[in-house]
Motif scaffolding. Structure first.
Motif, PDB file in Angstrom:
ATOM      1  N   PRO A  27      -0.977   5.705   0.569  1.00 37.08           N
ATOM      2  CA  PRO A  27       0.016   4.637   0.382  1.00 37.08           C
ATOM      3  C   PRO A  27       0.644   4.602  -1.008  1.00 37.08           C
ATOM      4  CG  PRO A  27      -2.197   3.736   0.281  1.00 37.08           C
ATOM      5  CD  PRO A  27      -2.342   5.176   0.708  1.00 37.08           C
ATOM      6  N   LEU A  28      -0.041   5.134  -2.024  1.00 34.58           N
ATOM      7  CA  LEU A  28       0.495   5.074  -3.382  1.00 34.58           C
ATOM      8  C   LEU A  28       1.482   6.197  -3.636  1.00 34.58           C
ATOM      9  CD1 LEU A  28      -2.687   4.193  -5.467  1.00 34.58           C
ATOM     10  CD2 LEU A  28      -1.022   2.652  -4.406  1.00 34.58           C
ATOM     11  N   LEU A  29       2.385   5.956  -4.557  1.00 32.71           N
ATOM     12  CA  LEU A  29       3.368   6.970  -4.934  1.00 32.71           C
ATOM     13  C   LEU A  29       2.707   8.064  -5.771  1.00 32.71           C
ATOM     14  CD1 LEU A  29       6.196   4.532  -6.061  1.00 32.71           C
ATOM     15  CD2 LEU A  29       6.149   5.851  -3.936  1.00 32.71           C
ATOM     16  N   PRO A  30       3.060   9.326  -5.542  1.00 33.33           N
ATOM     17  CA  PRO A  30       2.586  10.385  -6.441  1.00 33.33           C
ATOM     18  C   PRO A  30       3.027  10.079  -7.869  1.00 33.33           C
ATOM     19  CG  PRO A  30       3.617  11.305  -4.478  1.00 33.33           C
ATOM     20  CD  PRO A  30       3.911   9.836  -4.458  1.00 33.33           C
ATOM     21  N   VAL A  31       2.237  10.527  -8.835  1.00 33.96           N
ATOM     22  CA  VAL A  31       2.495  10.140 -10.219  1.00 33.96           C
ATOM     23  C   VAL A  31       3.851  10.642 -10.710  1.00 33.96           C
ATOM     24  CG1 VAL A  31       1.337  12.138 -11.232  1.00 33.96           C
ATOM     25  CG2 VAL A  31       1.443   9.971 -12.502  1.00 33.96           C
ATOM     26  N   ASP A  32       4.322  11.795 -10.200  1.00 39.46           N
ATOM     27  CA  ASP A  32       5.623  12.275 -10.658  1.00 39.46           C
ATOM     28  C   ASP A  32       6.744  11.383 -10.153  1.00 39.46           C
ATOM     29  OD1 ASP A  32       5.080  13.177  -8.042  1.00 39.46           O
ATOM     30  OD2 ASP A  32       6.516  14.836  -8.229  1.00 39.46           O
ATOM     31  N   VAL A  33       6.593  10.869  -8.923  1.00 39.03           N
ATOM     32  CA  VAL A  33       7.593   9.935  -8.385  1.00 39.03           C
ATOM     33  C   VAL A  33       7.542   8.616  -9.148  1.00 39.03           C
ATOM     34  CG1 VAL A  33       8.325   8.649  -6.339  1.00 39.03           C
ATOM     35  CG2 VAL A  33       7.512  11.012  -6.115  1.00 39.03           C
ATOM     36  N   LEU A  34       6.335   8.127  -9.382  1.00 35.87           N
ATOM     37  CA  LEU A  34       6.203   6.885 -10.139  1.00 35.87           C
ATOM     38  C   LEU A  34       6.801   7.023 -11.530  1.00 35.87           C
ATOM     39  CD1 LEU A  34       5.078   3.991 -10.256  1.00 35.87           C
ATOM     40  CD2 LEU A  34       2.909   4.964 -11.056  1.00 35.87           C
ATOM     41  N   SER A  35       6.606   8.164 -12.166  1.00 38.14           N
ATOM     42  CA  SER A  35       7.181   8.400 -13.496  1.00 38.14           C
ATOM     43  C   SER A  35       8.700   8.304 -13.467  1.00 38.14           C
ATOM     44  CB  SER A  35       6.762   9.775 -14.020  1.00 38.14           C
ATOM     45  OG  SER A  35       5.379   9.839 -14.266  1.00 38.14           O
ATOM     46  N   GLY A 181       5.579  -6.940   6.108  1.00 39.62           N
ATOM     47  CA  GLY A 181       4.848  -6.802   7.357  1.00 39.62           C
ATOM     48  C   GLY A 181       3.377  -7.111   7.175  1.00 39.62           C
ATOM     49  N   ARG A 182       2.528  -6.144   7.468  1.00 41.46           N
ATOM     50  CA  ARG A 182       1.085  -6.319   7.312  1.00 41.46           C
ATOM     51  C   ARG A 182       0.595  -5.966   5.910  1.00 41.46           C
ATOM     52  NH1 ARG A 182      -2.395  -3.242   9.798  1.00 41.46           N
ATOM     53  NH2 ARG A 182      -1.014  -1.453  10.140  1.00 41.46           N
ATOM     54  N   SER A 183       1.517  -5.703   4.995  1.00 48.91           N
ATOM     55  CA  SER A 183       1.140  -5.184   3.677  1.00 48.91           C
ATOM     56  C   SER A 183       1.602  -6.081   2.539  1.00 48.91           C
ATOM     57  CB  SER A 183       1.730  -3.780   3.475  1.00 48.91           C
ATOM     58  OG  SER A 183       1.324  -2.905   4.499  1.00 48.91           O
ATOM     59  N   ILE A 184       0.879  -5.990   1.435  1.00 50.38           N
ATOM     60  CA  ILE A 184       1.326  -6.527   0.151  1.00 50.38           C
ATOM     61  C   ILE A 184       1.392  -5.347  -0.802  1.00 50.38           C
ATOM     62  CG2 ILE A 184       0.834  -8.052  -1.789  1.00 50.38           C
ATOM     63  CD1 ILE A 184      -0.808  -9.795   0.130  1.00 50.38           C
ATOM     64  N   THR A 219       4.609   2.126   3.775  1.00 44.92           N
ATOM     65  CA  THR A 219       3.723   1.403   4.706  1.00 44.92           C
ATOM     66  C   THR A 219       4.333   1.245   6.089  1.00 44.92           C
ATOM     67  OG1 THR A 219       4.552  -0.822   4.172  1.00 44.92           O
ATOM     68  CG2 THR A 219       2.826   0.094   2.731  1.00 44.92           C
ATOM     69  N   ASP A 220       5.606   1.621   6.264  1.00 49.48           N
ATOM     70  CA  ASP A 220       6.280   1.469   7.559  1.00 49.48           C
ATOM     71  C   ASP A 220       5.684   2.401   8.616  1.00 49.48           C
ATOM     72  OD1 ASP A 220       7.968  -0.492   6.639  1.00 49.48           O
ATOM     73  OD2 ASP A 220       9.547   0.910   6.073  1.00 49.48           O
TER      74      ASP A 220
END
Length: 220
Positions: A27-35, A181-184, A219-220
């Motif tokens: 569910p988390l973004l890869p670090v290069d995308v987050l950067s 939806g079901r996520s935060i 999360t979709d």
């Protein structure tokens, strides 16, 4: 305390990244995308977890307890189906006249039902309303820390605010939580933002928008 305490506060900016691809297992973004979304290089993971912190820190006034513990079981409870969080930094550990740290955090909590997610999100929203525009003290084990909480926005599916530690007012942490939806999903960016430059704060807000939107899409 310093930056270490600021990172604890997070747990308790900008080239557009490629479109996020839904992957419930990651569910988390890869670090290069987050950067790319955060607008600065992230080279060091300071903290990662597959469960909310269960250590709850008391605050004075008590009305700000939820805000300070926004990344803990006080908000998320124990009925989530999955939870992942990570805090990354640019590797700078001290705030000086010559350099300043940049950190970015992300988290995704998925619940069995949309109602369960809404209940947890409601606890956060009520806590933000209660603490709005206050200075509070967090009673950490190694000493009290004074924080200022401001720029709060509470919407039916979104909560945002800024936190500033006493002595580090020019180095705020901007927080953004979305109910999807079901996520935060949530993201936090900490970096120097000059009070005399509203454009800098707007740029941070825009980068947070992109991060939480990308997390929600996964999360979709």
């Amino acid at each position: 305390m310093g930056i270490r305490a600021l990172v604890r506060g997070i747990a308790v900016l900008a080239v557009l990244a490629p479109p996020a691809v839904a992957d419930p297992a990651e569910p988390l973004l890869p670090v290069d995308v987050l950067s790319r979304l955060a607008g600065f290089p992230l080279v060091e993971t300071q903290q990662a977890s597959d469960a909310p912190n269960t250590q709850i820190t008391d605050t004075a006034p008590d009305s700000c307890r939820t805000v300070y513990n926004s990344g803990t079981a006080l908000v998320y409870g124990d009925d989530y189906a999955s939870y992942q969080s990570e805090i990354d930094s640019d590797g700078v550990h001290r705030l000086t006249d010559e350099q300043s740290p940049h950190t970015a955090s992300q988290s995704v909590a998925v619940y069995p039902t949309a109602q369960d997610a809404a209940a947890a999100f409601g606890r956060l929203a009520e806590g933000v309303r209660s603490c709005a525009a206050q200075t509070f003290v967090a009673h950490e084990p190694d000493g009290d820390i004074v924080w200022r909480f401001d720029r709060a926005q509470v919407q039916p599916d979104r909560v945002r605010w800024y936190s500033r530690q006493d002595g580090y007012e020019a180095w705020p942490c901007a927080n953004d939580h979305r109910l999807h939806g079901r996520s935060i999903v949530s993201a936090t960016i900490c970096q120097v933002v000059h009070a005399e430059s509203p454009a800098e704060a707007q740029a941070v807000d825009a980068r947070l928008d992109r991060i939480t939107a990308a997390l929600a899409a996964r999360t979709d």
